[in-house]
Design a protein around this motif. Structure first.
Motif, PDB file in Angstrom:
ATOM      1  N   VAL A  48     -20.589 -29.778 -48.924  1.00 53.05           N
ATOM      2  CA  VAL A  48     -19.692 -30.928 -48.994  1.00 53.05           C
ATOM      3  C   VAL A  48     -18.945 -30.853 -50.316  1.00 53.05           C
ATOM      4  O   VAL A  48     -19.556 -30.917 -51.392  1.00 53.05           O
ATOM      5  CB  VAL A  48     -20.479 -32.250 -48.885  1.00 53.05           C
ATOM      6  N   LEU A  49     -17.641 -30.679 -50.238  1.00 51.21           N
ATOM      7  CA  LEU A  49     -16.786 -30.571 -51.425  1.00 51.21           C
ATOM      8  C   LEU A  49     -15.949 -31.832 -51.542  1.00 51.21           C
ATOM      9  O   LEU A  49     -15.256 -32.218 -50.591  1.00 51.21           O
ATOM     10  CB  LEU A  49     -15.880 -29.346 -51.309  1.00 51.21           C
ATOM     11  N   ALA A  96     -19.847 -30.855 -55.612  1.00 48.18           N
ATOM     12  CA  ALA A  96     -20.383 -30.255 -54.390  1.00 48.18           C
ATOM     13  C   ALA A  96     -21.790 -30.766 -54.128  1.00 48.18           C
ATOM     14  O   ALA A  96     -22.578 -30.982 -55.065  1.00 48.18           O
ATOM     15  CB  ALA A  96     -20.397 -28.736 -54.503  1.00 48.18           C
ATOM     16  N   TYR A  97     -22.101 -30.955 -52.857  1.00 43.66           N
ATOM     17  CA  TYR A  97     -23.454 -31.239 -52.388  1.00 43.66           C
ATOM     18  C   TYR A  97     -23.789 -30.187 -51.338  1.00 43.66           C
ATOM     19  O   TYR A  97     -22.946 -29.821 -50.502  1.00 43.66           O
ATOM     20  CB  TYR A  97     -23.547 -32.626 -51.760  1.00 43.66           C
ATOM     21  N   VAL A  98     -25.023 -29.717 -51.358  1.00 48.12           N
ATOM     22  CA  VAL A  98     -25.496 -28.770 -50.354  1.00 48.12           C
ATOM     23  C   VAL A  98     -26.576 -29.465 -49.530  1.00 48.12           C
ATOM     24  O   VAL A  98     -27.574 -29.945 -50.079  1.00 48.12           O
ATOM     25  CB  VAL A  98     -26.048 -27.484 -50.994  1.00 48.12           C
ATOM     26  N   CYS A  99     -26.345 -29.515 -48.217  1.00 48.64           N
ATOM     27  CA  CYS A  99     -27.254 -30.245 -47.326  1.00 48.64           C
ATOM     28  C   CYS A  99     -27.911 -29.268 -46.346  1.00 48.64           C
ATOM     29  O   CYS A  99     -27.231 -28.453 -45.722  1.00 48.64           O
ATOM     30  CB  CYS A  99     -26.509 -31.318 -46.542  1.00 48.64           C
ATOM     31  N   ARG A 100     -29.221 -29.390 -46.238  1.00 48.26           N
ATOM     32  CA  ARG A 100     -30.005 -28.615 -45.269  1.00 48.26           C
ATOM     33  C   ARG A 100     -30.962 -29.547 -44.555  1.00 48.26           C
ATOM     34  O   ARG A 100     -31.564 -30.418 -45.192  1.00 48.26           O
ATOM     35  CB  ARG A 100     -30.797 -27.498 -45.955  1.00 48.26           C
ATOM     36  N   SER A 136     -28.679 -32.061 -51.549  1.00 42.99           N
ATOM     37  CA  SER A 136     -29.057 -31.795 -52.931  1.00 42.99           C
ATOM     38  C   SER A 136     -28.477 -32.850 -53.859  1.00 42.99           C
ATOM     39  O   SER A 136     -27.645 -33.677 -53.469  1.00 42.99           O
ATOM     40  CB  SER A 136     -28.520 -30.423 -53.339  1.00 42.99           C
ATOM     41  N   LEU A 137     -28.877 -32.777 -55.108  1.00 43.23           N
ATOM     42  CA  LEU A 137     -28.194 -33.525 -56.152  1.00 43.23           C
ATOM     43  C   LEU A 137     -26.801 -32.941 -56.329  1.00 43.23           C
ATOM     44  O   LEU A 137     -26.548 -31.781 -55.983  1.00 43.23           O
ATOM     45  CB  LEU A 137     -28.987 -33.440 -57.460  1.00 43.23           C
TER      46      LEU A 137
END
Length: 680
Positions: free
Chosen positions: A602-603, A656-660, A665-666
């Motif tokens: 997510v940007l 940016a957020y990284v989602c799994r 993420s933070l």
């Protein structure tokens, strides 16, 4: 007997737009295109149908045409005994699929030209592929086949009906659902472990000659490598791509790959070039290059896209379908060289280098000619040598431009365009090529604007100002996937909205309410004996396989749970196939990998802003087949069903957020932090 193209009893192909059908408009055969008129004529006259299916770039289609369809005596026999229908398999893939399956059920190997014999209502009862004009090579002569089939149809109707019934019942059984529940995130690695045993350790590729690129299978192996870390999976992919990229299957002067190799070492191609092969290979090479940074792959990607933009852009900006294998009546003539020709074109100080590099000899490596190849070379040479070779290739390419060119089939097919648009958009992001992205957008706009029905569904084919033939499942699935690729490349929400519209139409018109999954043809398709339904990849990915990945991607992009449910239902609908034969299910399995292992990036930031571009470049520096990129500006609201809902920019910096697994993420604002989060 009249052969006037304007006669109601004559050849009617002059009214068509398909280059393949137009190639046969002057045959003395009374060809009709597939449609209600042809079927009604067969019923009215009580004659069986001779169905001939091919395509414009098909070498053996040309051979049979010259030997039989242009022969007045054979044509007279065809006209006397049959209603003759000619089909372009690229223009009518639905028809081709049905009757190729029937031929396989008869125990014969499929291919083109496809020659099928049908009852007046279109039911198959016997068939084959190429038939010579007289008996040879263990094949019956075509006139004998015609007389024998017509006699059987007339004198042994019970035998014909038994064949019809057996084929119909078998085809209906194959189209029935085989649901299951044992296909999960580990299945792909298990399948890869079996597939990797089939890789040719010397030349790469699967099995022996003839060898096809099969990019979906090699994408599966690459995904399995990314999941498991097993080096044998990555080695199978990189070795195969290197051998193909250096082999004769690749056009070292003009760029682009031929359809397949007739030998095990990728030396002698079947010389036609297809848009769909090159689209899938560009996407696979780009995925692998993102990790390896192999200059050979980067060069082949650039050259192949360059070939597409130079030779395959049709009127209006859509991408054309094929280039023929033949020119001046000879297969491969446009592409091969004699040593003496090259000696006349190159300076003496470059001649030895070029001939050694590309395997050129006085004897030749194929039918007394030379197919240019760099077989056995692991990669590119040093920059100075490559610059010399590039000058040599430019000289030969300029000379080749004066030859009679192979036939160009410039019809625009929605499904194949979807494949190339997606590949070009993804490569454009990796290589920062605005021109590639622009070409992909132009082709997308052409299909969207010129090939759309009033109800929003797509037509399959466009040529000469006419959009024709209702779109298939693959048309809508591939174009919707292309739309998501353009959304991820540009952040333009209009592409995502269009993808959702097409997916809604797929659900409405193609869904199998009884067994799950989706039919190849829409619910209002007319004139077909059945609606094919399968997840088996052929030369192009199966629509059902593509949809597993597409539904999953739309779930990740929008947060709408209906897409997850559709993906899971589709996985279940074909899960029972995996234990029976996983080999043709690569796209389906690749989609399952995305469903379970998606990584959402997510940007949040302003388009074009330097910090946002740095984050994008960081994500592009890794080979992540399951990466999904979402773009939001500071004032956008992330959809409430998305795991990043409520997330925002940090300190007014691109974030940016990284989602799994539905957990994010933070926030990070630096490219190195992002690379670590993504798994670098």
């Amino acid at each position: 007997m009249s052969t006037n193209a304007n006669s109601t009893s004559g050849n009617r192909l002059g009214e068509e737009t398909s280059p393949y059908l137009l190639q046969h408009k002057d045959n003395p055969v009374h060809w009709l295109a597939w449609g209600p008129e042809a079927l009604a004529k067969a019923k009215a006259e009580g004659k069986p149908i001779l169905l001939s299916v091919g395509y414009a770039a098909c070498h053996w289609c040309h051979v049979m045409a010259h030997e039989s369809f242009e022969n007045p005596a054979i044509a007279e026999l065809m006209n006397q005994l049959f209603i003759n229908i000619k089909v372009d398999r690229e223009e009518r893939p639905d028809i081709d699929q049905i009757y190729q399956q029937a031929l396989a059920l008869l125990g014969q190997q499929g291919g083109w030209p496809l020659t099928m014999f049908l009852t007046p209502d279109g039911q198959p009862f016997w068939g084959g592929t190429y038939f010579p004009p007289e008996a040879r090579w263990g094949r019956a002569g075509f006139p004998d086949v015609l007389r024998g089939v017509a006699a059987t149809y007339l004198r042994e109707p019970d035998k014909v009906q038994r064949n019809v019934t057996a084929l119909r019942d078998a085809m209906l059984r194959l189209a029935q659902g085989r649901p299951g529940s044992d296909v999960g995130p580990d299945t792909l690695v298990q399948v890869a472990g079996q597939l990797v045993r089939e890789i040719d350790p010397r030349w790469g590729g699967i099995g022996e000659a003839p060898k096809f690129p099969q990019p979906s299978i090699f994408e599966l192996l690459w995904r399995a490598y990314r999941l498991s870390g097993k080096p044998e999976f990555s080695a199978a992919v990189t070795h195969t791509l290197s051998c193909m990229a250096q082999g004769g299957i690749y056009d070292h002067l003009g760029g682009g790959f031929a359809r397949y190799s007739t030998d095990e070492m990728w030396l002698v191609p079947h010389f036609e070039k297809m848009l769909y092969d090159n689209a899938q290979l560009v996407e696979l090479m780009a995925l692998v290059w993102a990790e390896t940074r192999d200059p050979l792959l980067a060069t082949r990607i650039e050259e192949t896209i360059g070939w597409v933009l130079t030779e395959m852009v049709a009127e209006g900006g859509g991408f054309a379908a094929t280039l023929d294998a033949d020119s001046e009546g000879e297969e491969g003539r446009f592409y091969v060289w004699s040593l003496s020709e090259i000696q006349r074109l190159l300076p003496a100080d470059d001649l030895d280098l070029f001939c050694q590099t590309y395997g050129v000899t006085a004897e030749g490596n194929w039918e007394d000619h030379n197919i240019l190849t760099r077989m056995g070379q692991a990669g590119l040479s040093d920059p100075a040598t490559e610059e010399r070779l590039a000058r040599c290739r430019a000289s030969l390419l300029q000379a080749r431009a004066g030859r009679v060119r192979p036939g160009w089939d410039n019809k625009v097919l929605a499904d194949w365009n979807g494949l190339m648009i997606a590949a070009m958009a993804k490569a454009a992001v990796l290589f920062d090529r605005a021109d590639w992205l622009g070409a992909a957008r132009t082709a997308f706009a052409f299909v969207s604007e010129q090939m759309t029905r009033p109800d929003g569904r797509l037509y399959h084919s466009w040529r000469d100002g006419r959009a024709r033939h209702d779109g298939t499942l693959e048309d809508h699935a591939n174009m919707a996937r292309a739309a998501t690729a353009l959304y991820e490349a540009t952040g333009d929400r209009r592409f995502l909205d269009q993808a959702e519209r097409w997916v809604g139409l797929i659900q409405k018109h193609f869904h199998d309410d009884a067994d799950g999954g989706y039919f190849v043809t829409a619910d209002d398709a007319a004139g077909l004996i059945m609606r094919p339904r399968h997840a088996h990849d052929n030369a192009v990915p199966a629509g059902n396989g593509t949809l597993v990945g597409l539904f999953s991607r739309l779930w990740y992009l929008t947060g709408k749970d209906e897409y997850r449910q559709q993906a899971d239902a589709l996985i279940t609908a074909f899960a029972g196939e995996v234990g029976r034969n996983f080999f043709p299910l690569a796209t389906y399995l690749n989609g399952i990998d995305l469903r379970h292992n998606g990584i959402q990036l997510v940007l949040i930031g302003q388009p074009g802003e330097q910090g946002l571009q740095a984050l994008q470049q960081a994500s592009n520096s890794l080979s992540l087949p399951n990466l999904i990129s979402l773009h939001f500006s500071a004032c956008d609201e992330i959809p409430p069903g998305h795991p990043a809902a409520g997330k925002a920019m940090v300190n007014n910096l691109a974030t940016a957020y990284v989602c799994r697994q539905q957990s994010c993420s933070l926030p990070v604002t630096g490219p190195e932090e992002l690379r670590r989060l993504l798994g670098a």
